[in-house]
Scaffold this motif. Sequence first.
Motif: not given
Length: 154
Positions: A1-29
């Motif tokens: 997996m590329t480093t940028l894609k891995a960073k996006l997935q890690d940040d998505l996990t962090t955003a979900i745990k922090a209940r950051d709806e804007l960031r998590s939905s943007t990263l999911r899309l």
Amino acid sequence: MTTLKAKLQDDLTTAIKARDELRSSTLRLTLSAIQKEEVAGKEARELSDAEVEKVIAREAKKRREAADAFEQGGRNDSAERERAEGEVLADYLPKQLTDDELEQLVAAAVAEAKGAGAEGPKAMGAVMKIVNPKVAGRAEGGRVAAAVKKLLAG
């Protein structure tokens, strides 16, 4: 997996745990758009960081255009949401060139094209060929083209 894609997935996990709806939905899309790009064509493949960056840039551009459309339609709340999503995506893109930096790069490319014999508005293609690799990902094509036209005309 590329480093940028891995960073996006890690940040998505962090955003979900922090209940950051804007960031998590943007990263999911965005991750969905990356996955769609990976399976497009005849066979599935892994995107490089540069290709992932292009997908993110395309998604950010969609957000800017949607924000403008919503604003023209009088839907400021939706326009603000799109702008906020664009800012989230901007964190994953290279720093954009300022107008002065872009103008300096274009001026150097115009001088190089003139040295090769290209003059006036007809030199647009030659100058764009020189300047595009230098600004790749750091300035939108429309901005670059406008700067080139301005310097060739002036």
